[in-house]
Design an enzyme around this catalytic site. Structure first.
Site, PDB file in Angstrom:
ATOM      1  N   HIS A 157      73.359  94.651   1.250  1.00 47.79           N
ATOM      2  CA  HIS A 157      72.168  94.060   0.870  1.00 47.79           C
ATOM      3  C   HIS A 157      71.055  94.701   1.673  1.00 47.79           C
ATOM      4  O   HIS A 157      71.156  94.766   3.119  1.00 47.79           O
ATOM      5  CB  HIS A 157      72.240  92.475   0.858  1.00 47.79           C
ATOM      6  CG  HIS A 157      70.696  91.901   1.186  1.00 47.79           C
ATOM      7  ND1 HIS A 157      69.984  91.451   2.086  1.00 47.79           N
ATOM      8  CD2 HIS A 157      69.880  91.763  -0.072  1.00 47.79           C
ATOM      9  CE1 HIS A 157      68.599  91.137   1.667  1.00 47.79           C
ATOM     10  NE2 HIS A 157      68.592  91.280   0.220  1.00 47.79           N
ATOM     11  N   SER A 158      69.955  95.263   1.178  1.00 44.83           N
ATOM     12  CA  SER A 158      68.887  95.872   2.059  1.00 44.83           C
ATOM     13  C   SER A 158      69.319  96.820   2.990  1.00 44.83           C
ATOM     14  O   SER A 158      70.056  97.893   2.447  1.00 44.83           O
ATOM     15  CB  SER A 158      68.087  94.675   2.678  1.00 44.83           C
ATOM     16  OG  SER A 158      66.815  94.985   3.117  1.00 44.83           O
ATOM     17  N   TYR A 159      69.165  96.768   4.357  1.00 41.13           N
ATOM     18  CA  TYR A 159      69.632  97.788   5.381  1.00 41.13           C
ATOM     19  C   TYR A 159      71.032  97.886   5.091  1.00 41.13           C
ATOM     20  O   TYR A 159      71.733  98.857   5.232  1.00 41.13           O
ATOM     21  CB  TYR A 159      69.140  97.680   6.581  1.00 41.13           C
ATOM     22  CG  TYR A 159      69.875  98.052   7.631  1.00 41.13           C
ATOM     23  CD1 TYR A 159      69.815  99.582   7.913  1.00 41.13           C
ATOM     24  CD2 TYR A 159      70.954  97.440   8.442  1.00 41.13           C
ATOM     25  CE1 TYR A 159      70.629 100.050   9.014  1.00 41.13           C
ATOM     26  CE2 TYR A 159      71.791  97.957   9.271  1.00 41.13           C
ATOM     27  CZ  TYR A 159      71.327  99.208   9.515  1.00 41.13           C
ATOM     28  OH  TYR A 159      72.065 100.103  10.579  1.00 41.13           O
ATOM     29  N   GLY A 207      72.760  98.457   2.695  1.00 36.29           N
ATOM     30  CA  GLY A 207      73.183  99.534   1.719  1.00 36.29           C
ATOM     31  C   GLY A 207      73.265 100.766   2.294  1.00 36.29           C
ATOM     32  O   GLY A 207      74.188 101.717   2.181  1.00 36.29           O
TER      33      GLY A 207
END
Length: 240
Positions: A75-77, A79
């Site tokens: 999720h988010s960072y 990734g």
């Protein structure tokens, strides 16, 4: 790092949280997967560098019991973290409202390459050192689709974020070698649509959900279903 008990599923699932979050963000998703018999590991980041965060995710991967390759979900960072994992250990990459960098790209560089979002106005601190998210705006920024009580619960778990990993370039990009799913969230106020659409061109397939940035919470059941399907499918091909 949080682990499940052994599973009868063919693959385990590695969950990797985003910036300012901890593994607690995945509590509902992890519980849902375990209830379906899927082995789960939750990586705990905040190790001071992108390489160290990737190593922490690898360590979590090691602890999935009796399972070979895994589904890696960031999720988010997070990734950027799953992007750096060794392809030989993963069957499928799932990007939930996530960064999907290529080799040589940085998280902060990618964010700066697109129009600004509400994220920058919510950040308190030095982009070269450590930041936090303003508790007055973080709830709306991340979890606009949750109730006020649920927003407060999730934002209370946010922690300071060292910015060093966001400045460090991606060394390897596993999505060049592995099938991937990008979950594009139409109500995301953190990553600009121009950037998320760029990421969808890199992914094997795209799913569009009408979700805020905190998709693991607002679309918990959908996230569990997606990961369960990937973990228990008999064969994963680039079209999956």
């Amino acid at each position: 790092m949080t682990l499940s008990s052994p599973s009868s599923a063919s693959r385990g699932v590695l969950l990797v949280h985003g910036a300012w979050h901890t593994g607690n963000a995945w509590a509902g998703v992890a519980a849902g997967l375990r209830a379906r018999g899927v082995a789960v590991a939750v990586a705990e980041l905040h190790r001071g560098s992108l390489a160290a965060d990737i190593a922490a995710a690898e360590t979590a991967l090691d602890q999935i019991p009796e399972v070979g390759h895994a589904i890696a979900c960031g999720h988010s960072y997070g990734g950027a973290v799953i992007t750096g994992l060794p392809p030989r250990r993963i069957d499928h990459l799932v990007y939930l409202a996530a960064m999907m960098p290529d080799r040589g790209e940085t998280v902060l560089g990618l964010l700066a390459s697109a129009p600004s979002t509400d994220l920058r106005a919510s950040m308190i601190g030095d982009l070269a050192e450590t930041t936090t998210l303003d508790p007055k705006t973080a709830g709306d920024l991340l979890h606009a689709q949750l109730s006020e009580e649920e927003r407060a619960r999730h934002t209370a778990e946010l922690v300071p974020q060292a910015m060093t990993p966001g400045h460090q370039p991606t060394i390897s990009a596993a999505w060049h070698q592995l099938p991937s799913t990008y979950v594009l969230c139409t109500e995301d106020r953190v990553i600009h649509p121009e950037l998320t659409h760029r990421f969808t061109t890199r992914a094997t397939r795209t799913l569009t959900w009408h979700s805020d940035h905190g998709v693991f919470a607002s679309h918990e059941e959908e996230t569990v279903e997606l990961l369960h399907q990937l973990a228990t499918r008999s064969c994963l091909t680039p079209a999956d």
